[in-house]
Design an enzyme around this catalytic site. Structure first.
Site, PDB file in Angstrom:
ATOM      1  N   LYS A 110       0.691  -1.375   0.107  1.00  0.00           N
ATOM      2  CA  LYS A 110       0.012  -0.033  -0.165  1.00  0.00           C
ATOM      3  C   LYS A 110       0.859   1.154  -0.088  1.00  0.00           C
ATOM      4  O   LYS A 110       0.276   2.412  -0.469  1.00  0.00           O
ATOM      5  CB  LYS A 110      -0.946  -0.118   1.178  1.00  0.00           C
ATOM      6  CG  LYS A 110      -2.096  -0.951   1.104  1.00  0.00           C
ATOM      7  CD  LYS A 110      -3.078  -0.602   2.173  1.00  0.00           C
ATOM      8  CE  LYS A 110      -4.504  -1.472   1.747  1.00  0.00           C
ATOM      9  NZ  LYS A 110      -5.568  -1.147   2.926  1.00  0.00           N
ATOM     10  N   GLU A 121       4.010   8.352   3.635  1.00  0.00           N
ATOM     11  CA  GLU A 121       3.422   9.726   4.030  1.00  0.00           C
ATOM     12  C   GLU A 121       2.308   9.523   5.205  1.00  0.00           C
ATOM     13  O   GLU A 121       2.278  10.435   5.863  1.00  0.00           O
ATOM     14  CB  GLU A 121       2.813  10.325   2.671  1.00  0.00           C
ATOM     15  CG  GLU A 121       3.705  10.727   1.938  1.00  0.00           C
ATOM     16  CD  GLU A 121       3.149  11.088   0.326  1.00  0.00           C
ATOM     17  OE1 GLU A 121       3.015  12.000   0.220  1.00  0.00           O
ATOM     18  OE2 GLU A 121       3.024  10.200  -0.408  1.00  0.00           O
TER      19      GLU A 121
END
Length: 719
Positions: A663, A667
């Site tokens: 995934k 961030e």
């Protein structure tokens, strides 16, 4: 010489902790960065930025500088090579700042007006600082505020999304939160400065650079200088941080211009001060959040209006209002992003663009709503957990946010928390805890990769990936080793060379996901071609993949990473100082390739969130249009003494519909972290802080709950 293929299978590289494959080179200095690689006959360029915020360059007094020792050239709008910035690049139209020295206009302080090239960097700097530039100055406007004149709704997808009757749902709500939140201008501050060396070799342009995507930069340079794409090669093996700032910037363009004019290698390294003007930053934001809820906390209305700024020459929108769209169900769901153009440099992507400032506003507002409803903040979020995308209506590929809260609450000791603010105290320190949710979209882009079975029994992976400090090189090594069923030490991954073919840049937390998919496809096909006991020729056997076609096989779903952030703070009632004592982040982020570097990424993001909450703030002077302190002395970031015990972990997050399962984690660690700290400050003091950073002077001006002010006599030694 030929060899035979290995028959022993080895599995399980992915998911096991592995030190960085280039780690020893980095800590011993063997790894060379773009600004330190040796070149014969190397010249050095030093940029001259404008000192006015708006106007025109009347003249550049080049002759005195040219007479100084070692000076080879002075480039400015009167003599620079022509370029063409009228093109669509990988990420759209380029910022006109890269069309250097093409006219005499100055749109902001720090705009490049000249560059001095000399035999040494010291000579170039001396001449650049002595260069006299005359201007015709014009009035400028750099003042940013909520709803100020000139604010507009940008064109494009996602700027305004509306579902349901907002006014009716607000009117029918038992509890309403209507608050404005602000975040300041923030900067990337990567440890390695932006540096590039350009040279021509037999008609081919080669650029050694520090970037987030070598094919990206090569393509942009080719278009800017009207070159055949095959005649441009960009190399970027080691990158010391990027965070969104290292794409096509002025330093590559300057190096190419000077190298073309002088027919020799030229290196340009931006100074720290120049990086504050020329490589982008996170725009300040003002955000209005309106929430309306039933007595039990169920949301009837969700509205988020975000406003940011951009330059007068290029539009970039900090899409903070997009954060809540996948997060919370509501009968009416309205979100809008607006922007105003000012005489400032163009902002750009900064780690978790949109989500970082947007989460501060929404997750703070959710905490305020929980207080009004008399609910636990986690219980409120559970109450508004959506079954499908709140706006899109699409199913989630996987959504394990509640599992993150369950595990985080257990490990943080949330059940023992008294929800009333201002009660816990140690001497002059008031203590509080806070939480917030986090999300970041899961994206993927086409990439190519080549995997070679070498004659010596090893394997070589070639892909134009960029390791910007995330450990991507190591992650790709583990991915390839797993598919090839060999030990990781038999796989060598080569990255950062545009000649390896197109690959996604390192951005949007989609680098490893995109590259891993391409590497997996090539390695799997190669594995099927290798016959146990078969011969490998001296030049090896190579298979190349291209994921362009297969990405379309993904079903249409909402794909996101999720997380739960927890923070404990201590607030000094005498000085206003806020100290974060501990942080915990639990994430649902798909398949974790390398737990060692993954945990480092999560903790790094959380640390940045702490810094965002308490320290980071770039201040622009209205009179000059320039930043007050564009350096690390005036722009404060969290230092070692500011960073407490930070723990990061994850829950299982499988996605049966996803062929790669990765995934992206670069961030999401920063998302929600500032809100968790701010919510903890409220719990400690009983006062809401809706403006970041939460500085000591702001804490003192805001005050704390009655009876909680001042130090307790005799307790000062406990601070």
């Amino acid at each position: 010489m030929t060899t035979t293929t290995e028959t022993t299978t080895v599995k399980g590289a992915v998911g096991t902790a592995h030190t960085r494959v280039e780690g020893r080179d980095k800590v011993t200095g063997a790894a060379r960065y773009a600004g330190e690689l040796p070149f014969a006959n190397l010249a050095h360029g030093w940029l001259v930025p404008s000192t006015i915020a708006r106007g025109r360059v009347r003249s550049v007094e080049a002759d005195p500088a040219l007479a100084m020792p070692g000076v080879l050239a002075v480039l400015c709008h009167g003599n620079a090579p022509r370029v063409d910035a009228n093109y669509e690049g990988t990420l759209g139209r380029p910022d006109p700042v890269v069309a250097l020295f093409q006219h005499d206009r100055v749109p902001f302080v720090g705009w490049p007006v000249a560059m001095v090239v000399a035999e040494t960097s010291e000579q170039a700097r001396e001449a650049a600082e002595a260069l006299v530039v005359h201007y015709d100055q014009e009035p400028h406007d750099v003042e940013f505020s909520a709803g100020r004149p000139g604010t507009y709704l940008p064109e494009g997808d996602g700027m305004r999304v509306e579902k349901g009757d907002l006014d009716a749902q607000l009117a029918a709500s038992a509890h309403v939160v209507d608050a404005e939140y602000t975040t300041p201008e923030e900067h990337h501050i990567s440890m390695e400065p932006h540096a590039a060396t350009a040279r021509w070799d037999n008609g081919r342009l080669e650029i050694v650079d520090s970037n987030q995507g070598s094919t990206w930069v090569a393509d942009e340079i080719a278009k800017l200088f009207s070159l055949d794409p095959s005649s441009v090669r960009v190399l970027s093996e080691h990158v010391g941080g990027a965070f969104g700032s290292k794409g096509l910037r002025v330093h590559q363009v300057l190096a190419v211009m000077a190298s073309t004019m002088l027919d020799r290698p030229v290196r340009v390294v931006l100074t720290r001060r120049q990086m504050f003007s020329l490589v982008g930053y996170r725009s300040p934001t003002t955000q209005r959040v309106r929430l309306g809820a039933e007595p039990d906390g169920r949301l009837r209305a969700f509205e988020h209006q975000g406003q940011s700024l951009s330059s007068t020459v290029h539009e970039f929108v900090e899409t903070s209002a997009g954060y809540g769209r996948p997060m919370y169900a509501a009968d009416a769901h309205h979100t809008t992003n607006r922007v105003v153009r000012l005489d400032v440099p163009t902002p750009t992507w900064v780690r978790a663009p949109g989500e970082a400032p947007g989460s501060f506003a929404v997750e703070s507002a959710l905490d305020e709503l929980a207080e009004k409803c008399g609910m636990d903040p986690i219980a409120l979020r559970v109450r508004n957990e959506p079954a499908v995308g709140p706006v899109s209506g699409l199913p989630f590929s996987s959504r394990n946010l509640l599992a993150c809260f369950d595990e985080g609450a257990r490990r943080f000791g949330w059940a023992d928390r008294d929800p009333r603010p201002g009660l816990r105290r140690e001497g002059r320190w008031l203590l509080g805890t806070g939480t917030a949710a986090a999300t970041f979209p899961v994206l993927v882009a086409p990439s190519t990769a080549a995997v070679t079975a070498e004659a010596d029994g090893t394997y070589t992976v070639r892909i134009t990936a960029a390791d910007v400090g995330t450990g991507a090189r190591t992650a790709l090594t583990l991915i390839a080793a797993d598919v090839l069923e060999v030990p990781a030490d038999r796989v060598q991954v080569r990255i950062g060379d545009s000649d390896f073919g197109h690959a996604m840049l390192a951005g949007g937390s989609m680098g490893t996901r995109s590259w891993g998919w391409a590497v997996t496809a090539a390695a799997r096909e190669l594995r099927e071609k290798l016959v146990p006991g078969g011969h490998i020729p001296p030049d090896g056997i190579t298979v190349r993949s291209d994921t362009s076609a297969v990405l379309g096989t993904l079903s249409e779903k909402e794909r996101h990473s999720f997380g739960a952030q927890f923070a404990e703070v201590a607030v000094d009632v005498a000085t206003g100082e806020v100290r974060v004592r501990r942080m915990l982040g639990i994430f649902a982020a798909g398949r974790i390739v390398n737990p060692l570097t993954a945990r480092s990424q999560f903790i790094g993001g959380m640390t940045w969130g702490l810094s965002m909450a308490l320290h980071e703030e770039a201040v622009r002077d209205r009179a000059s249009g320039a930043l007050v302190s564009p350096d690390l002395a005036g722009y404060h970031v969290a230092a070692h003494a500011d960073v407490p015990r930070i723990e990061a972990d994850w829950v299982a997050d499988p996605d049966a519909d996803d062929p790669v399962g990765i995934k992206g984690i670069g961030e999401i660690g920063i998302v929600g972290a500032a809100a968790a700290v701010a919510n903890a400050v409220w719990h400690a003091t009983g006062v809401r802080h809706r403006t970041l950073p939460i500085r000591p002077d702001r804490v003192l001006r805001a005050g704390v709950l009655p009876g909680a002010t001042g130090a307790v006599p005799g307790d000062e030694s406990r601070a």
